[in-house]
Design a protein around this motif. Structure first.
Motif, PDB file in Angstrom:
ATOM      1  N   HIS A   9       0.825  -1.205   0.000  1.00  0.00           N
ATOM      2  CA  HIS A   9       0.000   0.000   0.000  1.00  0.00           C
ATOM      3  C   HIS A   9       0.861   1.256   0.000  1.00  0.00           C
ATOM      4  CE1 HIS A   9      -3.562   2.377   0.537  1.00  0.00           C
ATOM      5  NE2 HIS A   9      -3.068   2.930   1.619  1.00  0.00           N
ATOM      6  N   TYR A  36      -0.005   2.844 -14.460  1.00  0.00           N
ATOM      7  CA  TYR A  36      -0.258   4.278 -14.494  1.00  0.00           C
ATOM      8  C   TYR A  36       0.389   4.915 -13.272  1.00  0.00           C
ATOM      9  CZ  TYR A  36      -3.924   3.796 -18.083  1.00  0.00           C
ATOM     10  OH  TYR A  36      -4.618   3.563 -19.241  1.00  0.00           O
ATOM     11  N   GLN A  38       0.345   8.582 -10.837  1.00  0.00           N
ATOM     12  CA  GLN A  38      -0.357   9.819 -10.504  1.00  0.00           C
ATOM     13  C   GLN A  38       0.535  10.616  -9.565  1.00  0.00           C
ATOM     14  OE1 GLN A  38      -4.215   9.254  -8.600  1.00  0.00           O
ATOM     15  NE2 GLN A  38      -5.012  11.032  -9.682  1.00  0.00           N
ATOM     16  N   GLY A  41      -1.094  16.042  -7.161  1.00  0.00           N
ATOM     17  CA  GLY A  41      -1.789  17.148  -7.804  1.00  0.00           C
ATOM     18  C   GLY A  41      -1.913  17.044  -9.304  1.00  0.00           C
ATOM     19  N   HIS A  43      -2.777  14.592 -13.042  1.00  0.00           N
ATOM     20  CA  HIS A  43      -3.693  13.562 -13.488  1.00  0.00           C
ATOM     21  C   HIS A  43      -2.981  12.238 -13.722  1.00  0.00           C
ATOM     22  CE1 HIS A  43      -2.133  15.224 -17.259  1.00  0.00           C
ATOM     23  NE2 HIS A  43      -2.392  14.057 -17.807  1.00  0.00           N
ATOM     24  N   LEU A  44      -3.747  11.211 -13.859  1.00  0.00           N
ATOM     25  CA  LEU A  44      -3.237   9.865 -14.071  1.00  0.00           C
ATOM     26  C   LEU A  44      -2.559   9.799 -15.436  1.00  0.00           C
ATOM     27  CD1 LEU A  44      -3.652   7.455 -12.134  1.00  0.00           C
ATOM     28  CD2 LEU A  44      -5.472   6.692 -13.626  1.00  0.00           C
ATOM     29  N   GLU A  88       1.670   8.034  -6.717  1.00  0.00           N
ATOM     30  CA  GLU A  88       0.869   6.825  -6.524  1.00  0.00           C
ATOM     31  C   GLU A  88       0.913   6.043  -7.829  1.00  0.00           C
ATOM     32  OE1 GLU A  88      -2.222   7.149  -3.959  1.00  0.00           O
ATOM     33  OE2 GLU A  88      -2.419   4.976  -3.960  1.00  0.00           O
ATOM     34  N   PHE A  90      -0.505   2.779 -10.085  1.00  0.00           N
ATOM     35  CA  PHE A  90      -1.635   1.873 -10.251  1.00  0.00           C
ATOM     36  C   PHE A  90      -1.347   0.865 -11.356  1.00  0.00           C
ATOM     37  CE2 PHE A  90      -4.838   3.860  -7.611  1.00  0.00           C
ATOM     38  CZ  PHE A  90      -4.447   5.188  -7.538  1.00  0.00           C
ATOM     39  N   GLY A 104      -5.795  -1.976  -9.762  1.00  0.00           N
ATOM     40  CA  GLY A 104      -5.412  -2.353  -8.420  1.00  0.00           C
ATOM     41  C   GLY A 104      -5.662  -1.196  -7.474  1.00  0.00           C
ATOM     42  N   GLN A 105      -5.429  -1.427  -6.195  1.00  0.00           N
ATOM     43  CA  GLN A 105      -5.757  -0.422  -5.195  1.00  0.00           C
ATOM     44  C   GLN A 105      -4.710   0.684  -5.103  1.00  0.00           C
ATOM     45  OE1 GLN A 105      -4.837  -3.582  -4.837  1.00  0.00           O
ATOM     46  NE2 GLN A 105      -4.294  -4.062  -2.725  1.00  0.00           N
TER      47      GLN A 105
ATOM     48  N   GLU B  42      -8.436   2.903  -4.971  1.00  0.00           N
ATOM     49  CA  GLU B  42      -8.423   2.543  -6.386  1.00  0.00           C
ATOM     50  C   GLU B  42      -9.513   3.285  -7.144  1.00  0.00           C
ATOM     51  OE1 GLU B  42      -9.769  -1.039  -4.344  1.00  0.00           O
ATOM     52  OE2 GLU B  42     -10.112  -1.754  -6.389  1.00  0.00           O
ATOM     53  N   GLY B 108      -8.173  12.384 -18.045  1.00  0.00           N
ATOM     54  CA  GLY B 108      -8.205  13.814 -17.828  1.00  0.00           C
ATOM     55  C   GLY B 108      -7.691  14.154 -16.441  1.00  0.00           C
ATOM     56  N   PRO B 109      -7.611  15.439 -16.126  1.00  0.00           N
ATOM     57  CA  PRO B 109      -7.043  15.886 -14.847  1.00  0.00           C
ATOM     58  C   PRO B 109      -7.958  15.652 -13.648  1.00  0.00           C
ATOM     59  CG  PRO B 109      -7.803  17.747 -16.099  1.00  0.00           C
ATOM     60  CD  PRO B 109      -7.948  16.562 -16.995  1.00  0.00           C
TER      61      PRO B 109
END
Lengths: 113, 116
Positions: A9, A36, A38, A41, A43-44, A88, A90, A104-105, B42, B108-109
């Motif tokens: 985690h 992915y 993040q 602040g 976006h993914l 983070e 993912f 995933g979490q 998630e 997107g953001p």
């Protein structure tokens, strides 16, 4: 049902340490795999993806991931992390023939300068 | 990489208000998605669309609704917002495998919604 499991985690590392984030999935068929990221602040963003071919895929910013079909795993690695890798992460899976993307979490990575 | 735009980025509103979260993409992707993400958690798919006039509910039950009248636009509406709707809402799009695409989703953001 499909599922994705990320082992950790929260991971805390010092700069220059090596990183490996675990990701396992459950699905009986052929899959497409994604990591992915993040940043705080932001976006993914897509870090890397595997569709077919060489199971070792390289992504942006020095990241790579290895698909091990027999272990249903797609672990993310980086030989030497930087403070700017704090984010983070993912892991996500979708069936090869198309379908929903299962996440995933997430694993929070903190890199100490 | 797809250009996905979401507005507003942040929204604080009172209970009972009707809101619409906007999402647009400029890459001509057929598939679009809405996810809900709570801090440190998630992503959960709440709506998706495979093209114009196609909308489906996702895995997570949501009181929101969506529409897809134009390929590039996929707004999400809450008729009466409640504090339980406080969350981050992420929009994504991807191209079709059948059309020679890779079905890779681009995000997107996000819109961070707070309902008081």
């Amino acid at each position: 049902a499909q599922s994705v499991s990320q082992h950790n985690h929260h991971v805390i590392l010092s700069e220059a340490a090596s990183l490996e984030l675990g990701c396992n999935y459950s699905y009986g068929g052929t899959v497409n795999l994604f990591w992915y990221v993040q940043y705080p602040g932001q976006h993914l963003q897509l870090l890397l993806k595997y569709f077919s071919g060489d199971p070792l895929v390289k992504g942006i910013k020095g990241f790579e991931a290895e698909f091990i079909k027999s272990k249903f795993s797609f672990n993310l690695r980086k030989p030497s992390v930087q403070w700017s890798d704090t984010a983070e992460y993912f892991c996500a899976v979708t069936p090869n023939q198309g379908g929903k993307l299962i996440f995933g979490q997430g694993t929070e990575l903190s890199v100490k300068p | 990489e797809a250009d996905i735009y979401q507005t507003p980025r942040y929204l604080v509103i009172g209970t009972g208000k009707k809101i619409t979260l906007e999402c647009s993409q400029t890459m001509g992707h057929d598939k679009m998605y809405w996810y809900q993400q709570d801090p440190g958690m998630e992503l959960h798919l709440i709506h998706y669309s495979y093209g114009v006039n196609s909308t489906e509910k996702g895995d997570l039950s949501s009181e929101s609704t969506v529409s897809r009248i134009r390929t590039e636009h996929f707004p999400l509406t809450l008729e009466s917002a409640r504090p339980s709707h406080t969350s981050q809402y992420l929009c994504a799009s991807s191209d079709l495998l059948l059309a020679g695409g890779t079905d890779t989703q681009y995000f997107g953001p996000g819109t961070r919604l707070t309902v008081l």
